[in-house]
Scaffold this motif. Structure first.
Motif, mmCIF file in Angstrom:
data_model
loop_
_atom_site.group_PDB
_atom_site.id
_atom_site.type_symbol
_atom_site.label_atom_id
_atom_site.label_comp_id
_atom_site.label_asym_id
_atom_site.label_seq_id
_atom_site.Cartn_x
_atom_site.Cartn_y
_atom_site.Cartn_z
ATOM 1 N N VAL A 198 -38.478 5.600 40.330
ATOM 2 C CA VAL A 198 -38.419 6.968 40.556
ATOM 3 C C VAL A 198 -38.013 7.834 39.370
ATOM 4 O O VAL A 198 -38.341 8.745 38.869
ATOM 5 N N GLU A 199 -36.591 7.158 38.765
ATOM 6 C CA GLU A 199 -36.078 7.884 37.864
ATOM 7 C C GLU A 199 -36.767 7.532 36.447
ATOM 8 O O GLU A 199 -37.008 8.765 35.621
ATOM 9 N N ALA A 200 -37.427 6.467 36.256
ATOM 10 C CA ALA A 200 -38.235 6.417 35.104
ATOM 11 C C ALA A 200 -39.345 7.360 34.898
ATOM 12 O O ALA A 200 -39.851 7.918 33.999
ATOM 13 N N ARG A 201 -40.159 7.652 36.249
ATOM 14 C CA ARG A 201 -41.092 8.603 36.329
ATOM 15 C C ARG A 201 -40.663 9.881 35.966
ATOM 16 O O ARG A 201 -41.538 10.571 35.173
ATOM 17 N N ALA A 202 -39.438 10.172 36.564
ATOM 18 C CA ALA A 202 -39.134 11.537 36.348
ATOM 19 C C ALA A 202 -38.712 11.801 34.649
ATOM 20 O O ALA A 202 -38.960 12.899 33.872
ATOM 21 N N ALA A 203 -38.233 10.748 34.177
ATOM 22 C CA ALA A 203 -37.830 10.853 32.700
ATOM 23 C C ALA A 203 -39.131 10.769 31.720
ATOM 24 O O ALA A 203 -39.086 11.639 30.988
ATOM 25 N N TRP A 204 -40.278 10.045 32.329
ATOM 26 C CA TRP A 204 -41.300 10.027 31.745
ATOM 27 C C TRP A 204 -42.132 11.623 31.663
ATOM 28 O O TRP A 204 -42.374 12.065 30.777
ATOM 29 N N ARG A 205 -42.011 12.203 32.901
ATOM 30 C CA ARG A 205 -42.598 13.470 32.883
ATOM 31 C C ARG A 205 -41.700 14.449 31.944
ATOM 32 O O ARG A 205 -42.380 15.431 31.329
ATOM 33 N N ALA A 206 -40.300 14.435 32.030
ATOM 34 C CA ALA A 206 -39.623 15.321 31.608
ATOM 35 C C ALA A 206 -39.895 15.366 29.855
ATOM 36 O O ALA A 206 -40.016 16.264 28.989
ATOM 37 N N LEU A 207 -39.998 14.211 29.426
ATOM 38 C CA LEU A 207 -40.360 13.606 27.870
ATOM 39 C C LEU A 207 -41.613 14.209 27.446
ATOM 40 O O LEU A 207 -41.856 14.491 26.244
ATOM 41 N N GLY A 208 -42.392 14.351 28.248
ATOM 42 C CA GLY A 208 -44.002 14.856 28.093
ATOM 43 C C GLY A 208 -43.953 16.138 27.480
ATOM 44 O O GLY A 208 -44.950 16.563 26.620
ATOM 45 N N ASP A 209 -43.056 16.990 27.739
ATOM 46 C CA ASP A 209 -42.868 18.154 27.266
ATOM 47 C C ASP A 209 -42.025 18.294 25.889
ATOM 48 O O ASP A 209 -42.026 19.615 25.237
ATOM 49 N N ARG A 210 -41.470 17.398 25.652
ATOM 50 C CA ARG A 210 -40.719 17.627 24.411
ATOM 51 C C ARG A 210 -41.184 17.366 23.105
ATOM 52 O O ARG A 210 -42.131 16.337 22.832
ATOM 53 N N GLU A 211 -41.181 18.132 22.178
ATOM 54 C CA GLU A 211 -41.751 18.190 20.699
ATOM 55 C C GLU A 211 -41.269 16.965 20.088
ATOM 56 O O GLU A 211 -40.096 16.807 20.060
ATOM 57 N N GLY A 212 -42.152 16.209 19.191
ATOM 58 C CA GLY A 212 -41.918 15.180 18.539
ATOM 59 C C GLY A 212 -41.434 13.990 19.246
ATOM 60 O O GLY A 212 -41.069 13.011 18.722
ATOM 61 N N VAL A 213 -41.745 13.906 20.541
ATOM 62 C CA VAL A 213 -41.551 12.691 21.198
ATOM 63 C C VAL A 213 -42.971 11.916 21.729
ATOM 64 O O VAL A 213 -43.649 12.639 22.368
ATOM 65 N N GLU A 214 -43.127 10.669 21.180
ATOM 66 C CA GLU A 214 -44.115 10.064 21.438
ATOM 67 C C GLU A 214 -43.940 8.848 22.566
ATOM 68 O O GLU A 214 -42.894 8.218 22.455
#
Length: 146
Positions: free
Chosen positions: A114-130
């Protein structure tokens, strides 16, 4: 910066982490391994000396005089005293401090999905993060799923 999510389903951390560490060191890089758990840090310290009969990974636990010289450093926080540009988060907890590295390896199991999915979603909007998501197939081989 690149974030690789490793969903541990077949291969446990004690087999997956040394493989990643060997690859990082093989490219001339340094690695910071992060876990809040003191007992997990001690376990990883022993593991990196003994995971293979033919080899070991040179490393140390953070807080010693030689931290800056360690190619692999095990620490409670994502502060690279060894000047690492790669970080492995091994306790299933995402830390935004990992974004200060060139590459982050985020290991998690079913208890932290659950925490990993939340981190995945949050990082989706971060510029420069692949982001990359790695899962294990039926044979245990890592496959990029996203």
């Amino acid at each position: 910066m690149q974030v690789d999510f490793y969903h541990l389903t077949v291969t446990p951390l004690d087999r997956a982490l040394p493989q990643i560490a060997e690859k990082v060191l093989g490219t001339g890089g340094r690695l910071l391994i992060v876990t809040e758990s003191e007992s997990q840090r001690a376990t990883l310290d022993r593991l990196l000396w003994t995971y293979s009969p033919e080899s070991f990974l040179p490393h140390g636990e953070a807080g010693g005089e030689g931290d800056a010289r360690q190619p692999v450093l095990i620490a409670p926080e994502a502060e690279p005293a060894n000047a690492a540009r790669n970080v492995a988060l091994v306790d299933g907890v995402w830390r935004d401090a990992a974004l200060g590295f060139d590459r982050a390896f985020h290991f998690f199991d079913e208890d932290r999905i659950v925490e990993a999915r939340a981190a995945w979603r949050a990082l989706g909007d971060r510029e420069g993060v692949e982001r990359r998501y790695w899962k294990q197939g039926e044979t245990g081989r890592w496959e990029q799923a996203a």
